[in-house]
Design an enzyme around this catalytic site. Sequence first.
Site, PDB file in Angstrom:
ATOM      1  N   ASN A   6      11.095  -7.089  -1.624  1.00 38.65           N
ATOM      2  CA  ASN A   6      10.965  -8.320  -0.853  1.00 38.65           C
ATOM      3  C   ASN A   6      12.148  -8.440   0.103  1.00 38.65           C
ATOM      4  O   ASN A   6      13.015  -7.587   0.150  1.00 38.65           O
ATOM      5  CB  ASN A   6      10.850  -9.538  -1.774  1.00 38.65           C
ATOM      6  N   HIS A   7      12.161  -9.502   0.869  1.00 37.01           N
ATOM      7  CA  HIS A   7      13.212  -9.695   1.875  1.00 37.01           C
ATOM      8  C   HIS A   7      14.461 -10.219   1.178  1.00 37.01           C
ATOM      9  O   HIS A   7      14.712 -11.422   1.114  1.00 37.01           O
ATOM     10  CB  HIS A   7      12.726 -10.682   2.935  1.00 37.01           C
TER      11      HIS A   7
END
Length: 142
Positions: A6-7
């Site tokens: 994920n970011h």
Amino acid sequence: MTIWGNHSTTQVPDFLNAKINGRPVKEVIKDTKWLEEDFTITVQKRGGVLIQKWGRSSAASTAVSIVDAMRSLVTPTPEGDWFSTGVYTTGNPYGIAEDIVFSMPCRSKVRFQTEIPITFLPDRSIIQDGNLHYDIIHTGRW
């Protein structure tokens, strides 16, 4: 280039399967230490750098990413290519924990699919050491 995860600062850029002008990245950039350390850290911290510079997240960057993601989903992916996007992981072929949203290689044909023949998994990937799974499952950062 696929970004696994994920970011966050635990995401993993997959330079092992990426290409530059049709050649594997490691043939073009021979400095493996730079790829594994400096490059990976730069990718992991890019969102934070923007926030630090502008005092907020970049709405323009987010908008461009949304448009790129939608285009990738509705346009057939060229043979031998793929894109990276966050998907619900149930039934994934990579050993990623089930029931989370996680960025992985995907392609769009007649229907969207996540089973992409990846030759190598990143050496320090979340698949092997579990850090990113932990980050998503235990901190709730999506």
